[in-house]
Design a protein around this motif. Sequence first.
Motif, short mmCIF file in Angstrom:
data_model
loop_
_atom_site.label_atom_id
_atom_site.label_comp_id
_atom_site.label_asym_id
_atom_site.label_seq_id
_atom_site.Cartn_x
_atom_site.Cartn_y
_atom_site.Cartn_z
N VAL A 46 -8.80 0.30 -6.16
CA VAL A 46 -8.03 1.37 -6.78
C VAL A 46 -6.21 1.23 -5.94
O VAL A 46 -6.60 1.00 -5.16
N PRO A 47 -5.35 1.79 -6.68
CA PRO A 47 -3.93 1.31 -5.72
C PRO A 47 -4.15 2.50 -4.54
O PRO A 47 -4.94 3.48 -4.86
N THR A 48 -3.80 1.94 -3.75
CA THR A 48 -3.66 3.28 -2.95
C THR A 48 -3.67 4.32 -2.32
O THR A 48 -3.50 5.61 -1.98
N THR A 49 -1.94 4.55 -3.36
CA THR A 49 -1.60 6.10 -3.76
C THR A 49 -2.58 6.21 -4.85
O THR A 49 -1.65 7.58 -5.44
N ARG A 50 -3.59 6.52 -5.24
CA ARG A 50 -4.08 7.19 -6.41
C ARG A 50 -5.93 7.34 -5.63
O ARG A 50 -6.63 7.76 -6.24
N TRP A 51 -6.03 7.42 -3.77
CA TRP A 51 -7.04 7.47 -4.04
C TRP A 51 -6.69 9.12 -2.22
O TRP A 51 -5.92 8.13 -1.68
N SER A 52 -7.49 9.93 -2.48
CA SER A 52 -7.09 9.98 -1.47
C SER A 52 -8.62 10.90 -0.71
O SER A 52 -9.38 11.01 -1.91
N ALA A 53 -8.70 11.76 0.09
CA ALA A 53 -9.45 12.27 0.99
C ALA A 53 -8.89 13.84 1.63
O ALA A 53 -7.34 13.20 2.38
N GLY A 54 -9.25 14.30 1.97
CA GLY A 54 -8.43 15.62 2.39
C GLY A 54 -7.05 16.29 1.89
O GLY A 54 -6.18 16.11 2.60
N ASP A 55 -6.57 15.05 0.91
CA ASP A 55 -5.51 15.72 -0.01
C ASP A 55 -4.34 14.73 0.71
O ASP A 55 -3.11 15.12 0.77
N VAL A 56 -4.39 13.85 1.39
CA VAL A 56 -4.03 12.67 1.64
C VAL A 56 -3.98 11.57 0.83
O VAL A 56 -5.67 11.00 1.33
N THR A 57 -3.64 10.69 0.47
CA THR A 57 -3.83 9.39 0.08
C THR A 57 -3.77 8.15 1.01
O THR A 57 -3.98 8.33 2.37
N ILE A 58 -4.79 7.59 0.70
CA ILE A 58 -4.82 6.10 1.77
C ILE A 58 -3.00 5.52 2.21
O ILE A 58 -2.91 5.88 3.33
N ALA A 59 -2.65 5.06 0.94
CA ALA A 59 -1.19 5.01 1.36
C ALA A 59 -0.48 5.75 2.32
O ALA A 59 0.44 5.01 3.65
N GLU A 60 -0.73 7.39 2.13
CA GLU A 60 -0.17 8.29 3.36
C GLU A 60 -0.64 8.13 4.86
O GLU A 60 0.08 7.90 5.75
N ARG A 61 -2.05 8.13 4.83
CA ARG A 61 -2.68 8.03 6.03
C ARG A 61 -2.16 6.52 6.55
O ARG A 61 -1.64 6.51 8.03
N GLN A 62 -1.97 5.20 6.38
CA GLN A 62 -1.58 4.01 6.13
C GLN A 62 -0.17 4.26 6.67
O GLN A 62 0.34 3.42 7.89
N ALA A 63 0.83 4.85 5.95
CA ALA A 63 2.15 4.92 6.72
C ALA A 63 2.51 5.78 8.18
O ALA A 63 3.19 5.57 8.48
N ALA A 64 1.54 7.34 7.96
CA ALA A 64 1.41 7.51 9.01
C ALA A 64 0.87 6.55 10.55
O ALA A 64 1.34 7.24 11.65
N ALA A 65 -0.01 5.57 9.55
CA ALA A 65 -0.21 5.17 11.62
C ALA A 65 0.61 4.05 12.25
O ALA A 65 0.33 4.05 12.87
N THR A 66 1.75 3.54 10.80
CA THR A 66 2.23 2.46 11.16
C THR A 66 3.31 3.05 12.35
O THR A 66 4.33 2.91 12.87
N GLU A 67 3.86 4.63 11.48
CA GLU A 67 4.49 5.75 11.84
C GLU A 67 4.24 6.00 14.01
O GLU A 67 5.70 6.04 14.38
N GLY A 68 3.70 5.78 14.02
CA GLY A 68 2.82 6.74 15.11
C GLY A 68 2.02 6.17 15.95
O GLY A 68 2.16 5.32 16.93
#
Length: 68
Positions: A46-68
């Motif tokens: 599944v694309p990381t933009t199409r999978w979420s937990a707690g209303d946050v996609t995997i892609a969003e979590r990955q992006a936040a991890a690389t920013e901080g």
Amino acid sequence: MPFIDVTIAQGRTPEQIRELMHELTMAAHRTLDAPVANIRVVVREVPTTRWSAGDVTIAERQAAATEG
């Protein structure tokens, strides 16, 4: 006939997915004494933009991890 259906986020190499299929087949064979030829394994990616937990996609979590 065991049927193993796995859903994972995209991003693994073909070699990793093949190894996962092998290990799942062998685990079913050892655990259930099922003939290897009768074991089916499907891996769905599944694309990381199409999978979420707690209303946050995997892609969003990955992006936040690389920013901080």
